[in-house]
Design an enzyme around this catalytic site. Structure first.
Site, PDB file in Angstrom:
ATOM      1  N   ASN A  85      52.105  60.283  32.691  1.00 24.71           N
ATOM      2  CA  ASN A  85      51.516  61.600  32.906  1.00 24.71           C
ATOM      3  C   ASN A  85      52.605  62.486  33.498  1.00 24.71           C
ATOM      4  OD1 ASN A  85      48.962  60.815  32.010  1.00 24.71           O
ATOM      5  ND2 ASN A  85      48.426  60.020  34.030  1.00 24.71           N
ATOM      6  N   HIS A  98      56.162  57.294  37.186  1.00 28.08           N
ATOM      7  CA  HIS A  98      55.524  55.975  37.095  1.00 28.08           C
ATOM      8  C   HIS A  98      55.002  55.775  35.686  1.00 28.08           C
ATOM      9  CE1 HIS A  98      52.720  58.978  38.705  1.00 28.08           C
ATOM     10  NE2 HIS A  98      51.756  58.373  38.015  1.00 28.08           N
TER      11      HIS A  98
HETATM   12  P1  AMP Z   1      49.034  59.812  37.831  1.00 28.79           P
HETATM   13  O1  AMP Z   1      47.687  60.490  37.734  1.00 28.79           O
HETATM   14  O2  AMP Z   1      49.663  59.552  36.509  1.00 28.79           O
HETATM   15  O3  AMP Z   1      49.939  60.541  38.795  1.00 28.79           O
HETATM   16  O4  AMP Z   1      48.752  58.371  38.410  1.00 28.79           O
HETATM   17  C1  AMP Z   1      48.642  58.067  39.759  1.00 28.79           C
HETATM   18  C2  AMP Z   1      47.912  56.745  39.823  1.00 28.79           C
HETATM   19  O5  AMP Z   1      48.092  56.210  41.118  1.00 28.79           O
HETATM   20  C3  AMP Z   1      46.400  56.841  39.590  1.00 28.79           C
HETATM   21  O6  AMP Z   1      46.054  56.051  38.459  1.00 28.79           O
HETATM   22  C4  AMP Z   1      45.799  56.306  40.891  1.00 28.79           C
HETATM   23  O7  AMP Z   1      44.643  55.537  40.675  1.00 28.79           O
HETATM   24  C5  AMP Z   1      46.942  55.473  41.441  1.00 28.79           C
HETATM   25  N1  AMP Z   1      46.951  55.277  42.882  1.00 28.79           N
HETATM   26  C6  AMP Z   1      46.670  56.198  43.843  1.00 28.79           C
HETATM   27  N2  AMP Z   1      46.826  55.654  45.072  1.00 28.79           N
HETATM   28  C7  AMP Z   1      47.215  54.361  44.885  1.00 28.79           C
HETATM   29  C8  AMP Z   1      47.539  53.276  45.752  1.00 28.79           C
HETATM   30  N3  AMP Z   1      47.499  53.397  47.096  1.00 28.79           N
HETATM   31  N4  AMP Z   1      47.887  52.088  45.200  1.00 28.79           N
HETATM   32  C9  AMP Z   1      47.925  51.946  43.862  1.00 28.79           C
HETATM   33  N5  AMP Z   1      47.647  52.923  42.994  1.00 28.79           N
HETATM   34  C10 AMP Z   1      47.288  54.123  43.483  1.00 28.79           C
END
Ligand code: AMP
Length: 112
Positions: A85, A98
Site C-alpha cells: 500500500n 512493508h
Molecule cells: P498499511 O495499511 O499497508 O499501512 O498496513 C499496516 C498494517 O499494519 C495493517 O494491516 C495493520 O493491521 C498492521 N498493524 C498495525 N499495528 C500492528 C502491530 N502492532 N503489529 C502488527 N501489525 C500491525
C-alpha cells in the site's frame, strides 16, 4: 519514529515470523487472510515510491527476502499475494515500507 521502527527496535513486541540481516517479518495484528505477514527491510524506506531512487541492489535484497519469507511460511506451492500500500489512495497507514504477504485461502480479485 513509526510503529514499525519501534517493532524493529524491539521496543514494541510483535509476533515475529522470520528475521535475517535484511528483513524483519511479523504477523499482522489484524489479519486479512489465514496467513498475513508484514515484511519490513532493516534499511528504512518510507514508502514504495521511494524505491524509484533507491539502490537496486538493496531493493533486490529486500525482494529476495520477501520471497524467502513466503517460502518459509509454506506458501510457495499454494501461492500468495504481495501487496504494497502506497500513500493516501493506497491506504498506507504506517510510513515505513512493508510488504503484506497474504495467503492460506483463494484471494479475490480485483481488490476493493
Ligand atoms: P498499511 O495499511 O499497508 O499501512 O498496513 C499496516 C498494517 O499494519 C495493517 O494491516 C495493520 O493491521 C498492521 N498493524 C498495525 N499495528 C500492528 C502491530 N502492532 N503489529 C502488527 N501489525 C500491525
Amino acid at each position: 519514529m513509526t510503529l514499525f521502527d519501534k517493532i524493529l527496535a524491539k521496543e514494541i513486541p510483535a509476533n515475529v515470523a522470520f528475521e535475517d540481516e535484511t528483513v524483519l517479518a511479523f504477523h499482522d495484528i489484524s489479519p486479512a487472510a489465514p496467513v498475513h505477514v508484514l515484511v519490513i527491510p532493516k534499511h528504512k524506506w518510507m514508502r514504495f515510491a521511494d524505491l524509484a531512487i533507491a539502490d537496486p541492489k538493496q531493493i533486490g535484497e529486500y525482494m529476495s527476502a520477501v520471497a524467502r519469507v513466503a517460502k518459509h511460511l509454506g506458501l510457495e506451492e499454494s501461492g500468495y499475494r504481495i501487496v504494497f500500500n502506497n500513500g493516501r489512495d493506497g491506504q498506507q497507514t504506517v510510513d515505513y515500507i512493508h510488504a503484506h504477504i497474504l495467503g492460506g485461502r483463494r484471494l479475490s480479485w480485483p481488490p476493493g
